[in-house]
Enzyme design. Structure first.
Site, PDB file in Angstrom:
ATOM      1  N   ARG A  89       0.942  -1.139  -0.040  1.00 26.69           N
ATOM      2  CA  ARG A  89      -0.003  -0.112  -0.081  1.00 26.69           C
ATOM      3  C   ARG A  89       0.735   1.452  -0.091  1.00 26.69           C
ATOM      4  O   ARG A  89       2.185   1.229   0.538  1.00 26.69           O
ATOM      5  CB  ARG A  89      -0.815  -0.139   1.281  1.00 26.69           C
ATOM      6  CG  ARG A  89      -2.181  -0.999   1.018  1.00 26.69           C
ATOM      7  CD  ARG A  89      -2.984  -0.764   2.262  1.00 26.69           C
ATOM      8  NE  ARG A  89      -2.591  -1.048   3.472  1.00 26.69           N
ATOM      9  CZ  ARG A  89      -2.188  -0.510   4.260  1.00 26.69           C
ATOM     10  NH1 ARG A  89      -2.006   0.917   4.241  1.00 26.69           N
ATOM     11  NH2 ARG A  89      -1.140  -0.997   5.632  1.00 26.69           N
ATOM     12  N   TYR A 238      -1.430  -3.401  -7.084  1.00 27.75           N
ATOM     13  CA  TYR A 238      -1.331  -4.047  -5.462  1.00 27.75           C
ATOM     14  C   TYR A 238      -2.403  -4.174  -4.822  1.00 27.75           C
ATOM     15  O   TYR A 238      -3.043  -2.851  -4.527  1.00 27.75           O
ATOM     16  CB  TYR A 238      -0.036  -3.628  -4.715  1.00 27.75           C
ATOM     17  CG  TYR A 238       0.266  -4.532  -3.965  1.00 27.75           C
ATOM     18  CD1 TYR A 238       0.993  -5.695  -4.510  1.00 27.75           C
ATOM     19  CD2 TYR A 238       0.092  -4.590  -2.591  1.00 27.75           C
ATOM     20  CE1 TYR A 238       1.391  -6.859  -3.466  1.00 27.75           C
ATOM     21  CE2 TYR A 238       0.441  -5.492  -1.894  1.00 27.75           C
ATOM     22  CZ  TYR A 238       0.986  -6.772  -2.030  1.00 27.75           C
ATOM     23  OH  TYR A 238       1.267  -7.674  -1.092  1.00 27.75           O
ATOM     24  N   LYS A 247      -9.661  -1.980   1.437  1.00 29.28           N
ATOM     25  CA  LYS A 247      -9.427  -0.853   2.433  1.00 29.28           C
ATOM     26  C   LYS A 247     -10.200   0.387   2.057  1.00 29.28           C
ATOM     27  O   LYS A 247     -10.610   1.083   2.758  1.00 29.28           O
ATOM     28  CB  LYS A 247      -8.088  -0.638   2.256  1.00 29.28           C
ATOM     29  CG  LYS A 247      -7.059  -1.937   2.770  1.00 29.28           C
ATOM     30  CD  LYS A 247      -7.277  -2.389   4.107  1.00 29.28           C
ATOM     31  CE  LYS A 247      -6.786  -3.887   4.321  1.00 29.28           C
ATOM     32  NZ  LYS A 247      -6.272  -3.924   5.750  1.00 29.28           N
ATOM     33  N   HIS A 267     -10.669  -2.440  11.293  1.00 28.89           N
ATOM     34  CA  HIS A 267      -9.599  -3.236  10.885  1.00 28.89           C
ATOM     35  C   HIS A 267      -9.590  -4.333  11.801  1.00 28.89           C
ATOM     36  O   HIS A 267      -8.675  -4.378  12.599  1.00 28.89           O
ATOM     37  CB  HIS A 267      -8.356  -2.328  10.787  1.00 28.89           C
ATOM     38  CG  HIS A 267      -7.138  -2.940   9.988  1.00 28.89           C
ATOM     39  ND1 HIS A 267      -5.871  -2.565  10.036  1.00 28.89           N
ATOM     40  CD2 HIS A 267      -7.117  -4.092   9.124  1.00 28.89           C
ATOM     41  CE1 HIS A 267      -5.324  -3.270   9.297  1.00 28.89           C
ATOM     42  NE2 HIS A 267      -5.863  -4.204   8.730  1.00 28.89           N
ATOM     43  N   SER A 290      -1.606  -3.626  10.383  1.00 29.88           N
ATOM     44  CA  SER A 290      -1.131  -4.214   9.289  1.00 29.88           C
ATOM     45  C   SER A 290       0.144  -5.354   9.530  1.00 29.88           C
ATOM     46  O   SER A 290       1.006  -4.816   9.880  1.00 29.88           O
ATOM     47  CB  SER A 290      -0.898  -3.825   7.942  1.00 29.88           C
ATOM     48  OG  SER A 290      -2.003  -2.960   7.601  1.00 29.88           O
ATOM     49  N   CYS A 292       0.201  -7.740  11.682  1.00 31.04           N
ATOM     50  CA  CYS A 292       0.846  -7.899  13.003  1.00 31.04           C
ATOM     51  C   CYS A 292      -0.080  -9.082  13.701  1.00 31.04           C
ATOM     52  O   CYS A 292      -0.368  -9.020  15.024  1.00 31.04           O
ATOM     53  CB  CYS A 292       0.356  -6.516  14.021  1.00 31.04           C
ATOM     54  SG  CYS A 292       1.761  -5.395  13.453  1.00 31.04           S
ATOM     55  N   ASP A 315      -9.698  -9.761   8.587  1.00 32.49           N
ATOM     56  CA  ASP A 315      -9.072  -8.365   8.409  1.00 32.49           C
ATOM     57  C   ASP A 315     -10.169  -7.195   8.763  1.00 32.49           C
ATOM     58  O   ASP A 315      -9.639  -6.074   9.099  1.00 32.49           O
ATOM     59  CB  ASP A 315      -8.728  -8.245   6.758  1.00 32.49           C
ATOM     60  CG  ASP A 315      -7.734  -7.168   6.549  1.00 32.49           C
ATOM     61  OD1 ASP A 315      -7.014  -6.855   7.402  1.00 32.49           O
ATOM     62  OD2 ASP A 315      -7.827  -6.423   5.413  1.00 32.49           O
ATOM     63  N   ARG A 411       1.947 -12.157  -0.378  1.00 34.61           N
ATOM     64  CA  ARG A 411       0.630 -12.514   0.025  1.00 34.61           C
ATOM     65  C   ARG A 411      -0.042 -13.444  -0.869  1.00 34.61           C
ATOM     66  O   ARG A 411       0.240 -13.825  -1.921  1.00 34.61           O
ATOM     67  CB  ARG A 411      -0.216 -11.410  -0.107  1.00 34.61           C
ATOM     68  CG  ARG A 411       0.127  -9.932   0.538  1.00 34.61           C
ATOM     69  CD  ARG A 411      -0.722  -9.549   1.658  1.00 34.61           C
ATOM     70  NE  ARG A 411      -0.442  -8.555   2.421  1.00 34.61           N
ATOM     71  CZ  ARG A 411      -0.627  -8.176   3.609  1.00 34.61           C
ATOM     72  NH1 ARG A 411      -1.707  -8.879   4.104  1.00 34.61           N
ATOM     73  NH2 ARG A 411      -0.062  -7.285   4.629  1.00 34.61           N
TER      74      ARG A 411
HETATM   75  P1  GTP Z   1      -2.719  -7.677   7.345  1.00 33.81           P
HETATM   76  O1  GTP Z   1      -3.420  -8.749   6.449  1.00 33.81           O
HETATM   77  O2  GTP Z   1      -1.711  -6.890   6.705  1.00 33.81           O
HETATM   78  O3  GTP Z   1      -3.774  -6.734   8.001  1.00 33.81           O
HETATM   79  O4  GTP Z   1      -1.798  -8.465   8.499  1.00 33.81           O
HETATM   80  P2  GTP Z   1      -2.362  -9.303   9.769  1.00 33.81           P
HETATM   81  O5  GTP Z   1      -2.675  -8.715  10.999  1.00 33.81           O
HETATM   82  O6  GTP Z   1      -3.599 -10.189   9.341  1.00 33.81           O
HETATM   83  O7  GTP Z   1      -1.111 -10.213   9.999  1.00 33.81           O
HETATM   84  P3  GTP Z   1      -0.921 -11.852  10.031  1.00 33.81           P
HETATM   85  O8  GTP Z   1      -1.572 -12.715  10.791  1.00 33.81           O
HETATM   86  O9  GTP Z   1      -0.747 -12.103   8.548  1.00 33.81           O
HETATM   87  O10 GTP Z   1       0.692 -11.701  10.623  1.00 33.81           O
HETATM   88  C1  GTP Z   1       1.687 -11.218   9.914  1.00 33.81           C
HETATM   89  C2  GTP Z   1       2.962 -11.865  10.504  1.00 33.81           C
HETATM   90  O11 GTP Z   1       3.045 -11.791  11.702  1.00 33.81           O
HETATM   91  C3  GTP Z   1       3.398 -13.048   9.938  1.00 33.81           C
HETATM   92  O12 GTP Z   1       4.299 -13.190   9.540  1.00 33.81           O
HETATM   93  C4  GTP Z   1       3.148 -13.819  11.147  1.00 33.81           C
HETATM   94  O13 GTP Z   1       3.794 -15.107  11.168  1.00 33.81           O
HETATM   95  C5  GTP Z   1       3.535 -13.066  12.390  1.00 33.81           C
HETATM   96  N1  GTP Z   1       2.718 -13.498  13.580  1.00 33.81           N
HETATM   97  C6  GTP Z   1       1.410 -13.620  13.574  1.00 33.81           C
HETATM   98  N2  GTP Z   1       0.916 -13.877  14.821  1.00 33.81           N
HETATM   99  C7  GTP Z   1       2.167 -14.012  15.726  1.00 33.81           C
HETATM  100  C8  GTP Z   1       2.530 -14.473  17.077  1.00 33.81           C
HETATM  101  O14 GTP Z   1       1.636 -15.069  18.047  1.00 33.81           O
HETATM  102  N3  GTP Z   1       3.911 -14.389  17.403  1.00 33.81           N
HETATM  103  C9  GTP Z   1       4.925 -13.917  16.537  1.00 33.81           C
HETATM  104  N4  GTP Z   1       6.001 -13.941  16.959  1.00 33.81           N
HETATM  105  N5  GTP Z   1       4.616 -13.627  15.207  1.00 33.81           N
HETATM  106  C10 GTP Z   1       3.243 -13.648  14.882  1.00 33.81           C
HETATM  107  C1  SPV Z   2      -3.163  -4.425   5.180  1.00 36.49           C
HETATM  108  O1  SPV Z   2      -2.008  -3.991   4.641  1.00 36.49           O
HETATM  109  O2  SPV Z   2      -3.769  -4.262   6.235  1.00 36.49           O
HETATM  110  C2  SPV Z   2      -3.641  -5.529   4.364  1.00 36.49           C
HETATM  111  C3  SPV Z   2      -3.169  -5.754   3.104  1.00 36.49           C
HETATM  112  O3  SPV Z   2      -4.588  -6.235   5.005  1.00 36.49           O
HETATM  113  S1  SPV Z   2      -3.728  -4.658   1.805  1.00 36.49           S
HETATM  114  O4  SPV Z   2      -4.919  -5.273   1.406  1.00 36.49           O
HETATM  115  O5  SPV Z   2      -2.885  -4.712   0.988  1.00 36.49           O
HETATM  116  O6  SPV Z   2      -4.105  -3.384   2.203  1.00 36.49           O
HETATM  117 MN    MN Z   3      -5.154  -5.342   6.957  1.00 35.26          MN
END
Ligand code: GTP
Ligand code: SPV
Ligand code: MN
Length: 630
Positions: A89, A238, A247, A267, A290, A292, A315, A411
């Protein structure tokens, strides 16, 4: 702009309809299309019907153009590689236009730049759009995507029409939203959110593409015009810049509609958690910035065997208090656009099962046996298999390379219905009842594993004060702790001060069953290697267990300056593989919290300024006082 609706078939001398029935479009949709055909001048028009035949056509086009390639190891899975300049983004190029600046962002103090969104005047916006969209689709096909955010027919759902010149966007929107002819039938002549998207590279090209991926980074602009119910995105293909239902619509425009209509667009993931012993089930919504951990928590496999987790969404949550005062949430999406790196059978086996078919991978590495690879899969790759990195490095080896195999923001885009733990009610038009709300972020120091707010207002303050380490999901490069209130900093559609007042207003109404509010941090670091103190992933069930028990009013919490934390021994650590340092996980260093309070004062003062509700500054003063007297 209000040209008369055409009563005859499409009569554009430069454009042919090659797929679908233009005359069957509802009048308002036809008008919107006509207007933008005149503006963008595509060669051809394709009206999407969501059929299997159409999807085959799309994959054929995408393969022919060298944008995707088949991954023979799996069933109907595809790999796309973008221009390396179009991988995330673009927050600095994302704008919201309104007559009054203050409707969009608080006026920052001392001439500071707002970190809570970028505003542009309607005149400037018109200029910017006019510099980009005229003739931008020459030589290309304009696809017309009718889509619903939320289950079709739900009172909480909303319909959009996206016009795009990217077949990749169509294929992705087909996964991420409910798309097809039935949407047009449901829409009839109602209004819809207008979503115009172009990669900005008309044909013939005037300079070569990278990776066959059309985009125009220098001219990228993601524009929101809420007063016209309109989104215009240019120059990027993207994810969050181009899949406009996500978003742009579901969060930025959605939050504005929610403010106006009395609901919330957030979010947040939504999960179900059932205690298998008692049969009692609760639903939790959680906001993390994002990259996290939302996808991972939403699909987690609990290590506590008496719990079963089900997924409603990973999400975005649209939430509304119903007539019984219960907060109900729907997932407006139909797929997952999840972070690939870190996903493995160890961390997220449910996601690994979900992505084995009908998935589009973007910017991951590929393997010589026709599969995918990314950081975190080292132990799951077969012997002798070679890796080709996302940047095309053949026989990529970790030891020998100074760059990762997959882009950090690579992704997977995969249908939710393939997820083996989707909640039975995930498409319930009424939504699921939310018992707890969790905020969280990446905090390497100072912030404990879990704490609970004293009440709703204090919980809103905790959301407002969130901070987190920046990630690869947007263009920020250096790892810095950023303020990210409600995990919405890049996604607020309107003035954050008004957003806070909206949240606070629910605490001031009678008859609402207010969810309890918590804060978690899976990312605290310490010990000799400064590594994560908490194992995370499936072990996060231990924290959810404590949260669920708090929702049942169990006496397992003790008061601290920042909120309630688990009483001694109340966090279930039974069967944990490695011991954890609870003191380090829960310590509240006074100096850290003094600095934190000061940083929040400064942020609120500079960024929210006159729009900060007095209740929030009151909560901050109380926190400061508690820290000093503890
Ligand atoms: P967006 O799609 O960007 O909104 O992100 P999201 O909040 O869905 O994040 P996602 O669950 O994809 O996690 C992002 C990264 O954090 C990944 O590389 C995960 O492996 C890592 N992660 C997720 N949960 C944990 C956790 O409990 N501990 C640790 N150490 N890493 C984590
Ligand atoms: C984020 O960045 O919080 C996402 C991925 O979930 S995107 O759809 O590219 O914004
Ligand atoms: Mn997101």
């Amino acid at each position: 702009i209000t040209a008369p609706l055409s009563t005859t078939p499409a009569l554009f001398d430069h454009t042919r309809v090659i797929y679908g029935d233009f005359n069957a479009l509802p009048n308002k949709v036809r008008h919107y299309v006509e207007e933008n055909v005149r503006l963008c001048k595509p060669d051809t028009i394709h009206i999407c019907d969501g059929s299997e035949r159409e999807n085959e056509l799309l994959t054929y086009i995408l393969q022919k153009d060298g944008i995707i390639k088949k991954l023979p190891k799996y069933n109907n899975c595809w790999l796309a590689k973008t221009d390396p300049a179009d991988v995330a983004r673009v927050e600095r190029l994302t704008y919201i236009s309104s007559d009054l600046q203050r409707d969009t962002v608080p006026m920052p103090k001392y001439g500071a730049k707002s970190q809570l969104g970028n505003w542009m005047s309607p005149d400037d916006m018109d200029n910017e759009l006019n510099m980009r969209f005229p003739d931008c689709m020459k030589g290309r096909t304009m696809f017309i995507i009718p889509f619903s955010m939320g289950p079709l027919g739900s009172p909480m759902s909303k319909i959009g029409i996206q016009l795009t010149d990217s077949a990749y966007v169509v294929a992705s929107m087909r996964i991420m939203t409910r798309m097809g002819t039935n949407i047009l039938q449901a829409l009839k002549d109602d209004n819809f959110v207008k979503c115009l998207h172009s990669v900005g590279r008309p044909l013939p090209l005037t300079s070569p593409l990278h990776n066959n991926w059309p985009c125009y980074p220098k001219m990228t602009l993601v524009a929101h015009l809420p007063e016209r119910n309109e989104i215009c995105s240019f120059g990027s293909g993207y994810g969050g810049n181009s899949l406009l239902g996500k978003k742009c619509f579901a969060l930025r425009i959605g939050s504005i509609l929610g403010h106006r209509e009395g609901w919330l667009a957030e979010h947040m993931l939504i999960l179900g958690i059932e205690n298998k012993t008692t049969g009692v089930k609760k639903y939790i919504a959680a906001a993390f910035p994002s990259a996290c951990g939302k996808t991972n928590l939403a699909m987690m496999t609990p290590t506590l065997s008496n719990y079963k987790i089900t997924c409603v969404g990973d999400d975005i949550a649209w939430m509304r208090f119903d007539d019984k005062g219960r907060l109900r949430a729907i997932n407006p999406e139909a797929g997952f656009f999840g972070v690939a790196p870190g996903t493995s059978m160890k961390t997220n086996p449910i996601a690994m099962q979900t992505i084995k078919a009908n998935t589009i991978f973007t910017n991951v590495a590929e393997t010589s046996d026709g599969g995918v690879f990314w950081e975190g899969l080292e132990k799951e790759i077969e012997q002798g298999v070679k890796i080709k990195s996302w940047l095309g490095d053949e026989d990529w080896k970790k030891e020998e390379s100074d760059r990762p195999a997959a882009h950090a923001n690579s992704r997977f885009c995969t249908p939710a219905e393939q997820c083996p733990i989707m909640d039975p009610a995930w498409e319930d038009p009424q939504g699921v009842p939310i018992d707890a709300i969790i905020f969280g972020g990446r905090r390497p120091t100072g912030v404990p594993l879990v704490y609970e707010s004293f009440n709703w207002q204090h919980g809103v303050f905790i959301g407002a004060s969130m901070r987190s380490e920046s990630t690869a999901a947007a263009e920020h490069v250096a790892k810095q702790i950023m303020h990210d209130p409600f995990a919405m900093r890049p996604f607020f559609g309107y003035n954050f001060g008004d957003y806070l007042k909206h949240w606070l207003s629910f605490g001031q109404k009678d008859g609402l069953v207010l969810p309890k509010i918590f804060h978690v941090n899976w990312f605290r670091k310490g010990g000799p290697n400064n590594s994560f103190l908490w194992p995370g992933f499936g072990e996060n069930a231990r924290v959810l267990d404590w949260i669920v028990r708090r929702c049942n009013n169990e006496d397992i919490a003790k008061k601290t300056a920042i909120g309630y934390v688990p009483k001694f021994d109340s966090l279930n650590l039974e069967g944990l593989e490695e011991p954890v340092d609870l003191d380090a996980l829960f310590s509240l260093p006074r100096e850290f919290w003094e600095n934190e309070v000061n940083a929040i004062y400064k942020y609120f003062d500079e960024q929210v300024n006159d729009d900060l509700p007095k209740e929030i500054i009151g909560e901050l003063k109380n926190l400061e006082q508690r820290i000093h007297t503890e």
